[in-house]
Design a protein around this motif. Sequence first.
Motif, mmCIF file in Angstrom:
data_model
loop_
_atom_site.group_PDB
_atom_site.id
_atom_site.type_symbol
_atom_site.label_atom_id
_atom_site.label_comp_id
_atom_site.label_asym_id
_atom_site.label_seq_id
_atom_site.Cartn_x
_atom_site.Cartn_y
_atom_site.Cartn_z
ATOM 1 N N TYR A 35 0.844 -1.179 0.000
ATOM 2 C CA TYR A 35 0.000 0.000 0.000
ATOM 3 C C TYR A 35 0.888 1.240 0.000
ATOM 4 N N GLN A 37 0.874 5.330 1.058
ATOM 5 C CA GLN A 37 0.199 6.407 1.771
ATOM 6 C C GLN A 37 0.840 7.726 1.351
ATOM 7 N N PHE A 42 -3.672 9.508 2.432
ATOM 8 C CA PHE A 42 -4.568 8.581 1.762
ATOM 9 C C PHE A 42 -3.842 7.280 1.460
ATOM 10 N N LEU A 43 -4.484 6.157 1.807
ATOM 11 C CA LEU A 43 -3.912 4.823 1.618
ATOM 12 C C LEU A 43 -4.560 4.153 0.419
ATOM 13 N N PHE A 90 3.522 0.771 2.839
ATOM 14 C CA PHE A 90 3.197 -0.245 3.835
ATOM 15 C C PHE A 90 3.072 -1.606 3.187
ATOM 16 N N TYR A 104 -6.234 -7.278 8.136
ATOM 17 C CA TYR A 104 -4.854 -7.287 7.677
ATOM 18 C C TYR A 104 -3.932 -7.037 8.868
ATOM 19 N N PHE A 106 -0.344 -5.092 9.342
ATOM 20 C CA PHE A 106 0.518 -4.170 8.621
ATOM 21 C C PHE A 106 1.929 -4.165 9.190
ATOM 22 N N GLY A 107 2.899 -3.931 8.298
ATOM 23 C CA GLY A 107 4.235 -3.604 8.745
ATOM 24 C C GLY A 107 4.270 -2.170 9.246
ATOM 25 N N SER A 108 5.415 -1.740 9.715
ATOM 26 C CA SER A 108 5.529 -0.417 10.324
ATOM 27 C C SER A 108 5.757 0.699 9.301
ATOM 28 N N PHE B 35 -13.811 -2.206 8.997
ATOM 29 C CA PHE B 35 -12.777 -2.047 10.012
ATOM 30 C C PHE B 35 -12.585 -0.576 10.361
ATOM 31 N N TYR B 37 -9.176 1.419 11.665
ATOM 32 C CA TYR B 37 -7.758 1.362 11.977
ATOM 33 C C TYR B 37 -7.348 2.698 12.580
ATOM 34 N N GLN B 39 -4.019 5.180 13.330
ATOM 35 C CA GLN B 39 -2.638 5.444 12.965
ATOM 36 C C GLN B 39 -2.116 6.596 13.810
ATOM 37 N N ARG B 43 3.045 6.100 12.983
ATOM 38 C CA ARG B 43 2.582 5.648 11.656
ATOM 39 C C ARG B 43 2.204 4.172 11.608
ATOM 40 N N GLN B 44 2.330 3.447 12.696
ATOM 41 C CA GLN B 44 1.901 2.049 12.714
ATOM 42 C C GLN B 44 0.385 1.981 12.512
ATOM 43 N N MET B 45 -0.068 1.080 11.674
ATOM 44 C CA MET B 45 -1.504 0.872 11.454
ATOM 45 C C MET B 45 -1.989 -0.166 12.458
ATOM 46 N N ARG B 50 -13.382 -4.631 14.256
ATOM 47 C CA ARG B 50 -13.852 -5.181 12.986
ATOM 48 C C ARG B 50 -15.315 -5.576 13.128
ATOM 49 N N PHE B 91 -8.901 5.526 10.392
ATOM 50 C CA PHE B 91 -9.338 5.168 9.049
ATOM 51 C C PHE B 91 -10.426 4.112 9.116
ATOM 52 N N LEU B 105 -8.186 -4.007 1.015
ATOM 53 C CA LEU B 105 -8.773 -3.029 1.923
ATOM 54 C C LEU B 105 -8.953 -1.720 1.172
ATOM 55 N N ILE B 106 -10.154 -1.188 1.228
ATOM 56 C CA ILE B 106 -10.435 0.120 0.640
ATOM 57 C C ILE B 106 -10.640 1.087 1.793
ATOM 58 N N PHE B 107 -9.814 2.121 1.814
ATOM 59 C CA PHE B 107 -9.800 3.039 2.952
ATOM 60 C C PHE B 107 -10.571 4.324 2.668
#
Lengths: 115, 117
Positions: A35, A37, A42-43, A90, A104, A106-108, B35, B37, B39, B43-45, B50, B91, B105-107
């Motif tokens: 992904y 951002q 916006f993702l 991401f 999901y 996610f990584g950092s 969902f 989320y 942040q 910046r970690q999601m 859910r 989000f 995933l659509i945000f």
Amino acid sequence: DTAVSQTPKYLVTQMGNDKSIKCEQNLGHDTMYWYKQDSKKFLKIMFSYNNKELIINETVPNRFSPKSPDKAHLNLHINSLELGDSAVYFCASSREYRDREGGYTFGSGTRLTVV
Amino acid sequence: AQTVTQSQPEMSVQEAETVTLSCTYDTSESDYYLFWYKQPPSRQMILVIRQEAYKQQNATENRFSVNFQKAAKSFSLKISDSQLGDAAMYFCAYRSAYGGATNKLIFGTGTLLAVQP
């Protein structure tokens, strides 16, 4: 620890360079994603792979090439970097089909800055 | 194509108060996941909560709960007893329950929540 890990966390590079971001998950998930951002937070999905097979390619420039050597790894290689590629990237993973969780991991994130 | 809309770019709440973040979505599918989320500046999601579309009961996770209105395609997040650590971008996201090319995933565009001490 079980997780999605991506490296590096920060990447500063000059225009025109080629760079790679690596991602690994040890969750046993079937599907991995990249992904992007942007500066407005916006993702948007770029790619998804299921068991090393490309499933989604969302109109991403050809300069971006994902590679999945096995289902636990999904790397992102970017050629000829441009200023507009600056963003946070991401990696994420999930199970493929209907499952009780649906979410999901996610990584950092990797903050890429092109100068 | 599915879309997710968050109409509140920024919200503010006093510590210990309750705040509700809005989310609407558009889909023609009958089975999907929704969902929220979080942040933070790191910046970690982080997955907050859910909801599975076929479940009528609203999901709850400690101080976080949702109001899921399937017919109205609405999925709001309520945060009770707000804490300073809740300050973050939130989000809303949609995921089809089917596989293949719909598995993404659509945000929404996010809501920046500030918590005032």
